[in-house]
Design an enzyme around this catalytic site. Structure first.
Site, PDB file in Angstrom:
ATOM      1  N   CYS A 192      79.039 -35.741 -31.615  1.00 59.23           N
ATOM      2  CA  CYS A 192      78.588 -35.769 -30.211  1.00 59.23           C
ATOM      3  C   CYS A 192      79.563 -36.452 -29.259  1.00 59.23           C
ATOM      4  O   CYS A 192      80.113 -35.803 -28.375  1.00 59.23           O
ATOM      5  CB  CYS A 192      77.231 -36.471 -30.136  1.00 59.23           C
TER       6      CYS A 192
HETATM    7  N1  LIG Z   1      74.021 -34.326 -35.275  1.00 59.31           N
HETATM    8  C1  LIG Z   1      73.605 -35.032 -34.250  1.00 59.31           C
HETATM    9  O1  LIG Z   1      73.446 -36.239 -34.361  1.00 59.31           O
HETATM   10  C2  LIG Z   1      73.287 -34.376 -32.908  1.00 59.31           C
HETATM   11  C3  LIG Z   1      72.633 -35.130 -31.944  1.00 59.31           C
HETATM   12  C4  LIG Z   1      72.308 -34.542 -30.725  1.00 59.31           C
HETATM   13  C5  LIG Z   1      72.687 -33.229 -30.466  1.00 59.31           C
HETATM   14  N2  LIG Z   1      73.357 -32.500 -31.416  1.00 59.31           N
HETATM   15  C6  LIG Z   1      73.702 -31.110 -31.085  1.00 59.31           C
HETATM   16  O2  LIG Z   1      72.812 -30.231 -31.778  1.00 59.31           O
HETATM   17  C7  LIG Z   1      73.497 -29.023 -32.160  1.00 59.31           C
HETATM   18  C8  LIG Z   1      73.388 -28.825 -33.665  1.00 59.31           C
HETATM   19  O3  LIG Z   1      74.043 -29.894 -34.310  1.00 59.31           O
HETATM   20  P1  LIG Z   1      73.799 -30.278 -35.832  1.00 59.31           P
HETATM   21  O4  LIG Z   1      74.399 -31.621 -36.021  1.00 59.31           O
HETATM   22  O5  LIG Z   1      72.379 -30.055 -36.217  1.00 59.31           O
HETATM   23  O6  LIG Z   1      74.716 -29.159 -36.560  1.00 59.31           O
HETATM   24  P2  LIG Z   1      74.765 -28.821 -38.139  1.00 59.31           P
HETATM   25  O7  LIG Z   1      76.120 -28.278 -38.388  1.00 59.31           O
HETATM   26  O8  LIG Z   1      74.248 -29.968 -38.939  1.00 59.31           O
HETATM   27  O9  LIG Z   1      73.683 -27.654 -38.301  1.00 59.31           O
HETATM   28  C9  LIG Z   1      73.765 -26.441 -37.669  1.00 59.31           C
HETATM   29  C10 LIG Z   1      73.216 -25.343 -38.575  1.00 59.31           C
HETATM   30  O10 LIG Z   1      73.245 -24.118 -37.854  1.00 59.31           O
HETATM   31  C11 LIG Z   1      73.536 -23.089 -38.773  1.00 59.31           C
HETATM   32  N3  LIG Z   1      73.984 -21.919 -38.018  1.00 59.31           N
HETATM   33  C12 LIG Z   1      75.182 -21.644 -37.465  1.00 59.31           C
HETATM   34  N4  LIG Z   1      75.161 -20.468 -36.816  1.00 59.31           N
HETATM   35  C13 LIG Z   1      73.911 -19.989 -36.947  1.00 59.31           C
HETATM   36  C14 LIG Z   1      73.257 -18.812 -36.494  1.00 59.31           C
HETATM   37  N5  LIG Z   1      73.891 -17.899 -35.737  1.00 59.31           N
HETATM   38  N6  LIG Z   1      71.975 -18.625 -36.847  1.00 59.31           N
HETATM   39  C15 LIG Z   1      71.316 -19.554 -37.582  1.00 59.31           C
HETATM   40  N7  LIG Z   1      71.875 -20.678 -38.041  1.00 59.31           N
HETATM   41  C16 LIG Z   1      73.160 -20.897 -37.717  1.00 59.31           C
HETATM   42  C17 LIG Z   1      74.572 -23.698 -39.687  1.00 59.31           C
HETATM   43  O11 LIG Z   1      74.633 -23.013 -40.923  1.00 59.31           O
HETATM   44  C18 LIG Z   1      74.032 -25.122 -39.836  1.00 59.31           C
HETATM   45  O12 LIG Z   1      73.170 -25.243 -40.953  1.00 59.31           O
HETATM   46  C19 LIG Z   1      74.921 -29.166 -31.646  1.00 59.31           C
HETATM   47  O13 LIG Z   1      75.009 -28.600 -30.374  1.00 59.31           O
HETATM   48  C20 LIG Z   1      75.083 -30.683 -31.528  1.00 59.31           C
HETATM   49  O14 LIG Z   1      76.039 -31.031 -30.556  1.00 59.31           O
HETATM   50  C21 LIG Z   1      73.648 -33.051 -32.645  1.00 59.31           C
END
Ligand SMILES: NC(=O)c1ccc[n+]([C@@H]2O[C@H](COP(=O)([O-])OP(=O)(O)OC[C@H]3O[C@@H](n4cnc5c(N)ncnc54)[C@H](O)[C@@H]3O)[C@@H](O)[C@H]2O)c1
Length: 434
Positions: free
Chosen positions: A274
């Protein structure tokens, strides 16, 4: 009764079926919370491994115990699939896919577009779509809305669209999905109302804002605030080095002021998915509007130079002992991007290990949460802690995991470079701080 009222009623009665697209750090905890609140949840992901694990009732996210997943899967509240055709059965679909940067450091929204297209292809009247992925202001209405409207349905009347930023803080024992207030901004007032009804099932406090753009910017303000303040305090650390003042003592003393000051601490650089990335989404968008986001750029410059600065501290410390970086054994303690998590995404420890390795140091690391890491041209496995400490010319503390016993580490080490003030209170000639 119109579509909005029908959907609100289904949600309130607990009959709504929720789909979550992307089952990672954001999507899985959210799915579990919705399912726990009594809604039927289907999680969609491209990863066969994640889906298979969830179907077996196993969690792969540290903050979510497998037991919790298993009982929800057993009672049929939560299921996972790679088959997107089931999207049409969902009353609400929440997009939680990654939003990384591309090679040129521009936003890469390809996964948001793919997810939106998958939803658009099966959109039916009465559905709510919410984007949770962090992104630049305008994404929901400029990118997703046109894709969903291709079917000829009207937003706010036959389907609903909102943005709600995820605020999950992995490893935080106090705040989780339920007790972290949630911001919601819909394309229309009806969109906000329906999205609010959904989230109020699973989150204690829901805060509606006037538009999707506002909700998108709230998230970017929160993370830019952190990046800029960390940049400021990292620069103060560089100043303190020249002034011969202990930066940690300065911050602790300033933090005694009961108003008007909030402590931030210097460190080896930004990490995680992030803080290093999100502000660049904002500065990119502003660039398209002929505006330079100067604070973001400057903070990015200072923060991304910290790994190099840490390496120069290691080099200075070795130099004092008539040793060179080349050939010296450097043990890095902690490679996860923050304390007590297993996530190495964007971790400054990887930059530091790469830099030291490229200068000829014999690098190794210990991290109780991360069994192995891949550097640019070297794969490493976590070494046994105390044997590694005894063997190293320098122990470099990068991530301050809760389990480390620093008095023992300092006792056994030849030299310690501490970027986290983890050795606070230990008096030893061997310790050099940031
Ligand atoms: N990790 C954090 O602490 C956090 C906190 C706040 C916001 N975010 C935001 O949330 C979003 C997700 O982050 P995350 O950490 O959960 O990512 P992540 O990589 O842990 O998980 C994302 C998942 O999405 C799947 N994916 C990718 N393309 C896809 C599609 N077309 N259809 C279905 N599934 C698909 C991937 O296989 C993966 O399992 C990002 O925008 C991130 O910036 C993350």
């Amino acid at each position: 009764m119109n579509e909005a009222e029908r959907l609100e009623r289904r949600i309130e009665q607990g009959d709504a079926h929720v789909g979550t697209l992307g089952l990672g750090y954001v999507g899985l905890p959210l799915s579990v919370e919705f399912a726990h609140a009594g809604l039927h949840v289907t999680g969609f992901d491209l990863s066969q491994d994640k889906v298979a694990a969830l179907c077996r009732g196993e969690s792969y996210i540290q903050d979510i115990p497998s037991q919790r997943v298993a009982s929800l899967v057993r009672t049929g509240r939560l299921r996972a699939t790679t088959d997107f055709s089931a999207l049409s059965e969902c009353d609400a679909v929440v997009i939680c896919v990654p939003t990384p940067l591309g090679k040129t450091k521009d936003p890469d929204l390809s996964m948001v577009v793919d997810a939106s297209k998958a939803i658009a292809a099966r959109l039916r009247p009465g559905q709510l779509v919410v984007l949770e992925s962090t992104t630049y202001p305008g994404t929901t209405e400029e990118l997703i809305l046109p894709l969903l409207e291709e079917r000829g349905y009207k937003v706010g009347e036959s389907f609903f669209l909102a943005f709600s930023p995820e605020r999950v803080d992995p490893g935080n024992p106090r705040f989780g999905t339920r007790n972290t207030p949630k911001i919601i901004g819909g394309v229309t007032a009806a969109c906000t109302r329906v999205a609010r009804a959904l989230y109020e099932k699973a989150v204690d406090t829901v805060i509606p804002v006037s538009s999707t753009r506002t909700a998108e910017l709230v998230k970017l303000l929160e993370n830019t605030f952190r990046s800029v303040n960390i940049g400021l305090v990292n620069e103060v650390a560089l100043m303190c080095d020249r002034l011969g003042v202990d930066v940690w003592e300065v911050i602790d003393a300033a933090a005694t002021k009961p108003f008007g000051f909030m402590p931030f601490y210097p460190g080896p650089g930004l990490g995680g998915h992030c803080i290093p990335i999100d502000p660049l989404y904002l500065s990119w968008k502003l660039k398209t509007l002929n505006y330079r986001a100067r604070f973001i750029e400057l903070a990015g410059e200072i923060n991304s130079a910290m790994p190099e600065y840490v390496c120069s501290r290691v080099s200075d410390a070795l130099n004092e002992r008539e040793k060179s970086v080349k050939g010296s054994r450097v043990l890095v303690l902690g490679v996860a991007y923050k304390r007590d998590v297993d996530d190495v995404r964007e971790s400054p420890a990887l930059d530091i290990l790469n830099l030291l390795h490229s200068r000829g140091a014999r690098v190794s690391y210990n991290d109780p949460y991360v069994p192995s890491v891949q550097l640019n041209d070297l794969g490493l496995h976590s070494v046994e802690l105390m044997a590694g400490v005894r063997d190293a010319d320098v122990v470099l503390i990068v991530t301050d995991h809760g389990g480390y016993r620093y008095p023992d580490i300092v006792e056994a080490a030849r030299l310690v470079v501490d970027t986290r003030n983890a050795t606070k209170g230990i008096v030893s000639e061997k310790i050099l701080k940031l």
